[in-house]
Design a protein around this motif. Structure first.
Motif, PDB file in Angstrom:
ATOM      1  N   CYS A 213       0.805  -1.242  -0.019  1.00 56.13           N
ATOM      2  CA  CYS A 213       0.074   0.074   0.083  1.00 56.13           C
ATOM      3  C   CYS A 213       0.885   1.117   0.093  1.00 56.13           C
ATOM      4  CB  CYS A 213      -0.845  -0.085   1.314  1.00 56.13           C
ATOM      5  SG  CYS A 213      -1.938  -1.344   0.974  1.00 56.13           S
ATOM      6  N   ILE A 214       0.367   2.414  -0.663  1.00 54.14           N
ATOM      7  CA  ILE A 214       1.416   3.473  -0.762  1.00 54.14           C
ATOM      8  C   ILE A 214       1.584   4.081   0.409  1.00 54.14           C
ATOM      9  CG2 ILE A 214       1.531   5.540  -2.103  1.00 54.14           C
ATOM     10  CD1 ILE A 214      -0.380   4.413  -3.964  1.00 54.14           C
ATOM     11  N   SER A 215       2.921   4.472   0.757  1.00 53.77           N
ATOM     12  CA  SER A 215       3.164   5.019   1.927  1.00 53.77           C
ATOM     13  C   SER A 215       2.777   6.558   1.921  1.00 53.77           C
ATOM     14  CB  SER A 215       4.659   4.904   2.277  1.00 53.77           C
ATOM     15  OG  SER A 215       5.161   5.978   3.122  1.00 53.77           O
ATOM     16  N   PHE A 216       2.482   7.189   2.929  1.00 58.65           N
ATOM     17  CA  PHE A 216       2.226   8.931   3.197  1.00 58.65           C
ATOM     18  C   PHE A 216       3.497   9.373   2.774  1.00 58.65           C
ATOM     19  CE2 PHE A 216      -1.792  10.315   3.975  1.00 58.65           C
ATOM     20  CZ  PHE A 216      -2.473   9.207   4.284  1.00 58.65           C
ATOM     21  N   THR A 217       4.900   8.647   2.883  1.00 60.12           N
ATOM     22  CA  THR A 217       6.099   9.549   2.350  1.00 60.12           C
ATOM     23  C   THR A 217       6.047  10.063   0.927  1.00 60.12           C
ATOM     24  OG1 THR A 217       7.046   7.329   1.937  1.00 60.12           O
ATOM     25  CG2 THR A 217       7.626   7.983   3.947  1.00 60.12           C
ATOM     26  N   GLN A 218       5.008   9.481   0.233  1.00 58.96           N
ATOM     27  CA  GLN A 218       4.896   9.795  -1.364  1.00 58.96           C
ATOM     28  C   GLN A 218       3.675  10.868  -1.482  1.00 58.96           C
ATOM     29  OE1 GLN A 218       7.098   7.948  -3.222  1.00 58.96           O
ATOM     30  NE2 GLN A 218       7.639   7.390  -1.148  1.00 58.96           N
ATOM     31  N   ASN A 219       3.431  11.506  -0.300  1.00 60.13           N
ATOM     32  CA  ASN A 219       2.498  12.698  -0.154  1.00 60.13           C
ATOM     33  C   ASN A 219       3.039  13.756  -0.258  1.00 60.13           C
ATOM     34  OD1 ASN A 219      -0.513  12.920  -0.183  1.00 60.13           O
ATOM     35  ND2 ASN A 219      -0.067  13.962   1.953  1.00 60.13           N
ATOM     36  N   HIS A 220       3.090  14.683  -1.401  1.00 58.24           N
ATOM     37  CA  HIS A 220       3.581  15.739  -1.538  1.00 58.24           C
ATOM     38  C   HIS A 220       2.978  16.998  -1.376  1.00 58.24           C
ATOM     39  CE1 HIS A 220       7.439  13.391  -1.905  1.00 58.24           C
ATOM     40  NE2 HIS A 220       6.598  12.665  -2.810  1.00 58.24           N
ATOM     41  N   SER A 221       1.675  17.000  -1.463  1.00 57.69           N
ATOM     42  CA  SER A 221       1.058  18.170  -1.483  1.00 57.69           C
ATOM     43  C   SER A 221       0.888  19.061  -0.371  1.00 57.69           C
ATOM     44  CB  SER A 221      -0.602  17.887  -2.190  1.00 57.69           C
ATOM     45  OG  SER A 221      -0.928  16.778  -1.907  1.00 57.69           O
ATOM     46  N   VAL A 222       0.635  18.266   0.857  1.00 53.91           N
ATOM     47  CA  VAL A 222       0.733  18.982   2.013  1.00 53.91           C
ATOM     48  C   VAL A 222       1.827  18.520   3.038  1.00 53.91           C
ATOM     49  CG1 VAL A 222      -2.032  19.584   1.961  1.00 53.91           C
ATOM     50  CG2 VAL A 222      -1.129  17.559   3.544  1.00 53.91           C
ATOM     51  N   LEU A 223       2.035  19.427   4.153  1.00 53.01           N
ATOM     52  CA  LEU A 223       2.990  18.909   5.052  1.00 53.01           C
ATOM     53  C   LEU A 223       2.806  17.627   5.684  1.00 53.01           C
ATOM     54  CD1 LEU A 223       6.037  19.622   6.166  1.00 53.01           C
ATOM     55  CD2 LEU A 223       4.715  21.118   7.761  1.00 53.01           C
ATOM     56  N   SER A 224       3.641  16.545   5.440  1.00 53.04           N
ATOM     57  CA  SER A 224       3.266  15.121   6.172  1.00 53.04           C
ATOM     58  C   SER A 224       4.438  14.739   6.792  1.00 53.04           C
ATOM     59  CB  SER A 224       3.031  14.197   4.794  1.00 53.04           C
ATOM     60  OG  SER A 224       1.808  14.781   3.969  1.00 53.04           O
ATOM     61  N   PHE A 225       4.019  14.184   7.924  1.00 48.09           N
ATOM     62  CA  PHE A 225       4.912  13.496   8.740  1.00 48.09           C
ATOM     63  C   PHE A 225       4.842  11.978   8.814  1.00 48.09           C
ATOM     64  CE2 PHE A 225       4.471  17.954  10.113  1.00 48.09           C
ATOM     65  CZ  PHE A 225       5.922  18.302  10.059  1.00 48.09           C
ATOM     66  N   THR A 226       5.548  11.172   8.242  1.00 49.09           N
ATOM     67  CA  THR A 226       5.154   9.852   8.106  1.00 49.09           C
ATOM     68  C   THR A 226       6.261   9.070   9.286  1.00 49.09           C
ATOM     69  OG1 THR A 226       4.858   9.999   5.967  1.00 49.09           O
ATOM     70  CG2 THR A 226       5.021   7.721   6.696  1.00 49.09           C
ATOM     71  N   MET A 227       5.575   8.216  10.137  1.00 49.73           N
ATOM     72  CA  MET A 227       6.574   7.537  11.102  1.00 49.73           C
ATOM     73  C   MET A 227       6.329   6.111  11.031  1.00 49.73           C
ATOM     74  SD  MET A 227       4.534   8.942  14.350  1.00 49.73           S
ATOM     75  CE  MET A 227       4.899  10.969  13.717  1.00 49.73           C
ATOM     76  N   SER A 228       7.352   5.322  11.193  1.00 48.37           N
ATOM     77  CA  SER A 228       7.307   3.729  11.177  1.00 48.37           C
ATOM     78  C   SER A 228       8.777   3.446  11.919  1.00 48.37           C
ATOM     79  CB  SER A 228       7.382   3.293   9.981  1.00 48.37           C
ATOM     80  OG  SER A 228       7.302   1.900   9.938  1.00 48.37           O
ATOM     81  N   GLY A 229       8.845   2.046  11.960  1.00 50.90           N
ATOM     82  CA  GLY A 229       9.941   1.665  12.865  1.00 50.90           C
ATOM     83  C   GLY A 229       9.977   0.241  13.024  1.00 50.90           C
ATOM     84  N   ILE A 230      11.143  -0.520  13.404  1.00 52.63           N
ATOM     85  CA  ILE A 230      11.518  -1.864  13.417  1.00 52.63           C
ATOM     86  C   ILE A 230      10.581  -2.528  14.515  1.00 52.63           C
ATOM     87  CG2 ILE A 230      13.765  -1.451  12.169  1.00 52.63           C
ATOM     88  CD1 ILE A 230      14.878  -2.394  15.004  1.00 52.63           C
ATOM     89  N   SER A 231       9.842  -1.995  15.457  1.00 54.46           N
ATOM     90  CA  SER A 231       9.412  -2.550  16.332  1.00 54.46           C
ATOM     91  C   SER A 231       8.197  -3.444  15.819  1.00 54.46           C
ATOM     92  CB  SER A 231       8.651  -1.777  17.536  1.00 54.46           C
ATOM     93  OG  SER A 231       7.525  -1.053  17.011  1.00 54.46           O
ATOM     94  N   LYS A 232       7.657  -3.045  14.738  1.00 49.15           N
ATOM     95  CA  LYS A 232       6.690  -3.896  14.074  1.00 49.15           C
ATOM     96  C   LYS A 232       7.125  -4.519  12.881  1.00 49.15           C
ATOM     97  CE  LYS A 232       3.041  -2.919  16.913  1.00 49.15           C
ATOM     98  NZ  LYS A 232       3.852  -2.466  17.977  1.00 49.15           N
ATOM     99  N   ILE A 233       7.853  -3.622  11.748  1.00 51.36           N
ATOM    100  CA  ILE A 233       8.249  -3.988  10.506  1.00 51.36           C
ATOM    101  C   ILE A 233       9.383  -5.250  10.703  1.00 51.36           C
ATOM    102  CG2 ILE A 233      10.039  -3.131   8.881  1.00 51.36           C
ATOM    103  CD1 ILE A 233       8.394  -0.559   8.682  1.00 51.36           C
ATOM    104  N   SER A 234      10.129  -5.105  11.613  1.00 51.52           N
ATOM    105  CA  SER A 234      11.038  -6.650  11.896  1.00 51.52           C
ATOM    106  C   SER A 234      10.911  -7.242  13.115  1.00 51.52           C
ATOM    107  CB  SER A 234      12.645  -5.734  11.867  1.00 51.52           C
ATOM    108  OG  SER A 234      12.842  -5.065  10.552  1.00 51.52           O
ATOM    109  N   GLY A 235       9.764  -6.829  13.797  1.00 52.58           N
ATOM    110  CA  GLY A 235       9.437  -7.608  14.897  1.00 52.58           C
ATOM    111  C   GLY A 235      10.566  -7.403  16.159  1.00 52.58           C
ATOM    112  N   LEU A 236      11.274  -6.074  16.217  1.00 54.78           N
ATOM    113  CA  LEU A 236      12.274  -5.864  17.138  1.00 54.78           C
ATOM    114  C   LEU A 236      12.044  -4.705  18.158  1.00 54.78           C
ATOM    115  CD1 LEU A 236      15.311  -6.618  14.722  1.00 54.78           C
ATOM    116  CD2 LEU A 236      14.496  -8.008  16.617  1.00 54.78           C
ATOM    117  N   PRO A 237      10.969  -4.872  18.972  1.00 52.92           N
ATOM    118  CA  PRO A 237      10.718  -3.598  19.792  1.00 52.92           C
ATOM    119  C   PRO A 237      11.566  -3.256  20.727  1.00 52.92           C
ATOM    120  CG  PRO A 237       9.138  -5.480  20.312  1.00 52.92           C
ATOM    121  CD  PRO A 237       9.907  -5.785  19.001  1.00 52.92           C
TER     122      PRO A 237
END
Ligand code: PLP
Length: 384
Positions: A213-237
């Motif tokens: 699914c498209i990430s909001f990191t590709q959203n350029h029309s308004v100021l957007s702050f996208t956050m993520s991390g390895i706690s879920k993505i790699s299962g390493l909280p």
């Protein structure tokens, strides 16, 4: 002695108290709330993880407020492998998405300013907002064969003090993604009211249909702050590595990054070892995500099988993430129901933890171990 912002009710809730009691009397608890991936029986490549932490690079201190460049490059590569371009200059590393929220709230909000959050959603927002003196306003998600944003209610909730709209993509626990049309509407609305978008994408890599699914990191029309991390993505909280990507119109983006750099520089919270290991930790996601999605699919199939054998309960549609919402007869409050179930040895979260609009919703974790999940669902359904 203490600031009003920390005046929380610190007494344990009834469910937590009963859980302690049941465990103290030695009763087996089928835990359908499991959310810690390191306790769910997944296989990790322990040798690579440990090796990545032991490197001479950690013996030197090279502070960089935005995070060390090779670590940011690993995050950029992660997006590139998803087919999305994110510049290393637009990334700031943090120890958690919670820290990223706090940086963004600090950047955007004066005390008492408002941020719009979806409901139902993730319960930690209240604390994150309290600590930063931010006021949360809620906008409803409505369910009609799938979840969607109630744009009329969202727009009506905006006041002159509103600074940003949070979207959780996909949302916890409803498991729905923000659709392309919703994103365009959100952009129009935020542009019209001068609001930023804060997109929480910790579950982005877990779509049930397998299509990215498209990430909001590709959203350029308004100021957007996208956050993520390895706690879920790699299962390493436990490793405490997350990030914030800033996008939007150039002038606003540059100003936001410059100010965020000062916020990050004030704490310099990233440590050398975790940053050095970032490429390895991100590479771990492939094996982890495969196991996790297999678990989610097995548990979901088991849930559907058991649901098909009875008539009292159903489940809401899910597009991704780690949770399912079970609709149960609302004969009593969700809390009473969760307490009764726990007394019978099944631990589930009542919908009100996530601010569901009424009673009759229970949230179950699809990453629970298969045996506990299957037996827990059996007991849960037998209750009605
Ligand atoms: C929607 C959402 N955002 C953020 C987090 C926490 O992420 P982190 O461990 O990076 O703070 C969670 C954890 O459950 C979550 O559900």
């Amino acid at each position: 002695m203490f600031a009003a912002r920390t005046q929380w009710n610190l007494a344990s809730n009834r469910l937590a108290k009963l859980l302690e009691e049941v465990r103290a009397r030695g009763g087996e608890v089928l835990d359908l709330t499991a959310s810690n991936p390191t306790e769910c029986g997944f296989q990790y490549d322990g040798a690579s993880i440990l090796k990545a932490l032991i490197t001479p690079a950690v013996l030197k201190y090279h502070p960089d407020a935005r995070g060390l460049r090779p670590a940011r490059q690993a995050v950029k590569d992660y997006y590139e492998q998803r087919g999305e371009q994110v510049a290393v200059e637009n990334l700031i590393l943090t120890t958690s998405t919670s820290e990223a929220y706090s940086f963004v709230f600090r950047l955007l909000c004066n005390p008492g300013d408002e941020v719009l959050v979806p409901t139902p959603s993730y319960p930690l927002f209240d604390f994150l907002a309290d600590i930063q003196d931010v006021k949360l306003l809620r906008y409803p998600l409505i369910y009609d064969h799938g979840w969607q944003i109630d744009f009329h209610a969202l727009e009506s909730a905006i006041t002159p003090r509103t600074r940003a709209v949070i979207v959780v993509h996909p949302n916890n626990p409803t498991g729905h993604f923000t659709k392309t049309e919703e994103r365009s509407k959100l952009n129009q609305l935020c542009a019209a009211h001068d609001l930023a978008i804060i997109a929480d994408e910790v579950f982005l890599d877990f779509p049930l249909n397998g299509k990215p699914c498209i990430s909001f990191t590709q959203n350029h029309s308004v100021l957007s702050f996208t956050m993520s991390g390895i706690s879920k993505i790699s299962g390493l909280p436990q490793m405490k590595l997350a990030w914030l990507a800033v996008n939007g119109p150039d002038t606003q983006k540059t100003e936001a990054l410059a100010r965020l750099e000062v916020v990050a520089d004030t704490f310099l919270s990233m440590n050398a070892a975790i940053q050095a290991a970032a490429p390895t930790f991100l590479a771990q996601r492939h094996g982890f995500q495969q196991q996790l999605m297999a678990r989610v699919r097995n548990n979901l199939a088991e849930l559907d099988k058991q649901l098909s054998e009875q008539k009292s309960c159903t489940r809401l549609e899910i597009e991704g993430g780690w949770y399912a919402v079970v609709r149960v007869p609302a004969m009593r409050s969700d809390e009473e129901l969760a307490l009764e179930l726990l007394d019978e040895g099944v631990y589930v979260h009542p919908g009100h933890f996530y601010d569901f609009p009424g009673d009759g919703y229970l949230v179950v974790s699809l990453i629970s171990k298969e045996r506990a999940f299957s037996e827990g669902i059996e007991k849960l359904l037998a209750h009605f």
